[in-house]
Design a protein around this motif. Structure first.
Motif, short mmCIF file in Angstrom:
data_model
loop_
_atom_site.label_atom_id
_atom_site.label_comp_id
_atom_site.label_asym_id
_atom_site.label_seq_id
_atom_site.Cartn_x
_atom_site.Cartn_y
_atom_site.Cartn_z
N GLU A 26 21.75 3.65 28.07
CA GLU A 26 21.89 5.11 27.87
C GLU A 26 20.87 5.59 28.62
O GLU A 26 19.82 5.95 28.55
CB GLU A 26 21.99 5.23 26.52
N ASP A 138 25.14 14.52 30.97
CA ASP A 138 25.95 13.33 30.09
C ASP A 138 26.72 14.04 28.90
O ASP A 138 26.12 15.38 29.00
CB ASP A 138 24.26 12.59 29.53
N ILE A 140 28.03 13.40 25.23
CA ILE A 140 28.13 12.12 23.94
C ILE A 140 29.41 12.72 23.12
O ILE A 140 29.17 14.22 22.39
CB ILE A 140 26.65 12.26 23.50
#
Length: 188
Positions: A26, A138, A140
């Motif tokens: 990750e 990113d 999430i």
């Protein structure tokens, strides 16, 4: 070693591509000097005056700055990245814990929404995250409640002037199209 740089939609963030794997697993987002202690690379980058954030992706490093001019700090950033990879040091220190508000945060959603949440997460993983990673960031999944999907943006996406448009025009429309019951998307 040749390190490419790419602009991101966020003018305060540049994406650095060292031409090799950066992080397996990750992505990691470091927003403070204290959090960066988990990564020798991130800690070294925070040692450069003007650096306010470091995001480590699979094959890139996104660096966010304050109002310092890129021309003044970019050479130092390139030097730190090159020195780090030539030294053979690990990107994440052994036992380096994730020290962010969202890393250990529990996802929240009602049990009856579990199937819908799985579809949302699959769409985010296959359609959204790869595109956002291309921009040096990113996204999430954090939760789902009463038709609203809660997402956390990291790296170049965090604080980006166009992140609201990305959430509303892109991600919200995608999720509303494929997942009946999704009404809106909100950043946390």
């Amino acid at each position: 070693m040749f390190i490419q740089t790419e602009a991101t939609p966020n003018p305060a963030t540049l994406k650095f591509l060292p031409g090799r794997d950066v992080l397996v697993g990750e992505p990691r987002d470091f927003r403070t000097v204290e959090a960066a202690e988990a990564s020798p690379l991130a800690a070294s980058l925070f040692g450069i005056s003007g650096v306010t954030g470091v995001f480590l992706g699979s094959d890139f490093i996104s660096v966010t700055k304050d109002d310092t001019n890129w021309a003044h700090i970019k050479p130092a950033i390139l030097g730190v990245i090159m020195d780090h990879f030539l030294s053979g040091k690990p990107v994440i220190a052994e036992g380096g814990e994730v020290d962010t508000d969202f890393a250990a945060g529990e996802e929240f959603f009602e049990e009856e929404d579990k199937e819908m949440v799985e579809v949302i997460k699959e769409l985010l993983a296959t359609r959204v995250r790869p595109a956002v990673a291309m921009d040096g960031g990113d996204i999430i999944f954090r939760g789902f409640k009463e038709g609203t999907v809660f997402l956390h943006m990291q790296g170049a996406c965090s604080g980006c002037p166009s992140s609201t448009a990305t959430l509303k025009s892109g991600i919200e429309n995608l999720l509303r199209h494929f997942v009946p019951g999704v009404e809106s998307v909100q950043q946390v």
